[in-house]
Structures are given as structure tokens and as C-alpha cells.
Enzyme design. Sequence first.
Site, mmCIF file in Angstrom:
data_model
loop_
_atom_site.group_PDB
_atom_site.id
_atom_site.type_symbol
_atom_site.label_atom_id
_atom_site.label_comp_id
_atom_site.label_asym_id
_atom_site.label_seq_id
_atom_site.Cartn_x
_atom_site.Cartn_y
_atom_site.Cartn_z
ATOM 1 N N HIS A 1 0.873 -1.192 0.000
ATOM 2 C CA HIS A 1 0.000 0.000 0.000
ATOM 3 C C HIS A 1 0.900 1.229 0.000
ATOM 4 C CE1 HIS A 1 -3.739 2.258 1.615
ATOM 5 N NE2 HIS A 1 -2.811 3.158 1.348
ATOM 6 N N LYS B 1 -9.338 -0.517 -5.761
ATOM 7 C CA LYS B 1 -9.374 0.133 -4.460
ATOM 8 C C LYS B 1 -10.735 0.742 -4.164
ATOM 9 C CE LYS B 1 -7.951 2.260 -0.753
ATOM 10 N NZ LYS B 1 -6.722 2.497 -0.035
ATOM 11 N N HIS C 1 1.526 5.371 -1.654
ATOM 12 C CA HIS C 1 1.148 6.553 -2.439
ATOM 13 C C HIS C 1 2.413 7.164 -3.031
ATOM 14 C CE1 HIS C 1 -2.943 6.657 -0.710
ATOM 15 N NE2 HIS C 1 -2.341 6.156 0.353
ATOM 16 N N ASP D 1 1.517 2.555 3.637
ATOM 17 C CA ASP D 1 0.686 3.751 3.497
ATOM 18 C C ASP D 1 1.541 5.015 3.533
ATOM 19 O OD1 ASP D 1 -1.572 5.212 3.008
ATOM 20 O OD2 ASP D 1 -2.379 5.065 5.036
ATOM 21 N N HIS E 1 -4.525 -0.891 6.111
ATOM 22 C CA HIS E 1 -4.115 -0.088 7.279
ATOM 23 C C HIS E 1 -5.065 -0.258 8.467
ATOM 24 C CE1 HIS E 1 -6.903 2.498 5.164
ATOM 25 N NE2 HIS E 1 -6.001 3.027 4.377
ATOM 26 N N HIS F 1 -10.384 0.740 1.973
ATOM 27 C CA HIS F 1 -10.193 1.741 3.022
ATOM 28 C C HIS F 1 -11.410 1.605 3.929
ATOM 29 C CE1 HIS F 1 -8.681 5.686 4.631
ATOM 30 N NE2 HIS F 1 -9.864 5.553 5.212
#
Length: 352
Positions: free
Chosen positions: A18, A104, A20, A252, A179, A141
Amino acid sequence: MATSMAQTLTIKQPDDWHLHLRDGVVLKAVLPDTCRHFARAIIMPNLVPPVVRATDAAAYRDRILAALPEGAAFEPLMTLYLTETSDADDIAAAAESGLVKAVKLYPAGATTNSDSGVKSIDKVTAVLERMAEIGLPLCVHGEVTHADVDIFDREAVFIEQVLEPLRTRVPQLRVIMEHVTTSNGIDYVKSADANLAATLTTHHLMINRNHLFKGGIRPHYFCLPIAKRRSHQLALRAAATSGDKRFFLGTDSAPHLDGAKESACGCAGVYNAPNTLSCLAHVFEEENALQHLEGFTSLNGPAFYGLPVNTKTITLEKRPEPVACSEKLETADGPVTVFDPECELFWHVAAA
Ligand code: NCD
Ligand code: ZN
């Protein structure tokens, strides 16, 4: 995995399930911090506008590959951002071609750049059924967004009101609860069948909600899901270090420029890519579980995704003196603050 008297630990090269990476100058600046240690990463699609269609994912993948430092071998594992108008055929074709490894689900409004997310899960049931059919996993999420649900309860309520009904309706769907921040999440994953797994971040293993307010408001510890009370943090640490194959690393790592975080309405996201492996070795050693680090960082993720384990290894080494880590990453648009674990770190990646 091999340990020696000299306090070194050699493990299969880790992956980040995961991550970004953003775009443009920030992508260019942060990418080296991930590809220095990680072979692959599941790339989050919450750009503005989001990565919705296969063509968006292919273009983003090309931008990532073009931004790689020379000679770096790093494989971005692309995801698509689920919207209420996502096209099942487009998703299936993207999975079939090998371009996309997961879809996602962001509940609308749950976090940074999630405005195009899903408001009503019923609207995406047909797409989820198709994903179940073809074995394409859903990254979730897991937070509800109703204003009347306390921010610290959003994950627990999501499990009850959204995730459990969804998994009952589409039991063959493979789901990654991302997460996880609560003992409720850990218990739920443990109680479920093999179609459910979870990622845990580096920072949630090291901080709890006290860190957010220690001596003042600390924007660089603000992320979503928000850190919970210490008892939850301990449950996450126990799960991560237990050797249970359903739990694996998703950092994350979510860079924001300092100006966007140190603000009256600061962005959510912690940038932990540079020191994640030092932090994890520290946590696993504290929990007397260094023997399970490799499973968490390098084995359990590929097993769930049905991908091969990396062939290369990395060696972590424990130094007698604390390892230095830059506090900030400079980008052409300004600095990004690196996660501060508020303790000295002695482990570092000696050879990758
Ligand atoms: C992420 C981001 O900045 O994109 N922020 C965060 O706090 N984790 C979004 C997300 O994964 O929730
Ligand atoms: Zn994220």
C-alpha cells in the site's frame, strides 16, 4: 532468513502492499526512497483525477517507470479506483492483461482525494461479483464517513455495517482490509476465512493517538485512519509480529508537502518510505519476533496476491550507534517531513 552473531538479518526483498507515489515532481522525489529497498509496491490510485480506467493505470505506470532512478529495478503493481460508474469489462481486461493487481474501494469522503469514491456499496455489487469471479482482489479503506460516527469508531462501524454484509453477499471476493488500526479489525481478520487479509502500516505500529497531541497538535502524525489508543496499537503490534500469514506490510507512505500539512486544515498522510525497514526491525526486535519480519515484509503479501516471492535478498544490520535519517525530503515543490518514530533506530539496510 539467516541471523548471525553480528546482528545481521538477511531476508527476501520486501514489497510494499500500500503506497502513495503521487505524480510529477513529488513522484520523482519520493520514488527513490521506495525503490532503494522494495522490489514492488501496490500503487494507490487516488490521484486528482483518480486512476479509474485501465488506460489511466497504463499511463500512470509509464510515468512511474519514467521517473525511476537509473538502473533501479522496481515493479509498480497498479490499482484502479472504484467509482459507482466503474466498468466491469474495463476492470476485467486490465486484470487479464496483468496491468492491474487490485481495485481500491474508498468510501466517498473517507480520506485524501476520495471525493469520487463509493457512496452506496449496492451500486458496485455487480463489479465486485465480477472481481470475485476472476480472482481480482479488492483493497478496502475501511472507514464509514457519516458525520455522526466518531472518528475513532469509523473502522469498527465499517466492519459491522459495510464489510461483513459485503463479504456475506460476495463470499468469493478476495479482500484486503488496509491499514487496520483497531483490535476490532485484527479480531475480524482472524475470525474470517482465507479470502480476507490485512495490511498494517509502519507508523501505526509505532504511534498511538497520544502522539498526535503531545505538547501540542502534531500534524505529521495525522493520517487516516487516525491513530487509535495504545491498547489498539498493541493489538496491531501483536498481529504484525505473530507470524500470522494474513497480516502483511502496507506502509501507506503518503507524502504531502509540509505546507499542506502544517496548515489550519492539514492533509492526512505520513511519509515513512525512507525509514520503514529500520522502524520495522526495531519493532520486531522489541517484540522478540525478528524471525517473523521476513514473513511480514516479504512472504505473506505475495502469497495472498498469488505472486512469486522476490528472489533477491536484503541484509539488515544492527549498528552500535543510532542510524541517522534525514528529517526532510527536499522536492522541487518544497520539503516533505519524514516520519519521526521518536526513538533511536539502530537497524538499517546494509545491502540490497
Ligand atoms: C492517504 C493520502 O494522503 O493519499 N492519506 C492517509 O492519511 N493515509 C490516503 C489514505 O490512504 O487514506
Ligand atoms: Zn493510503
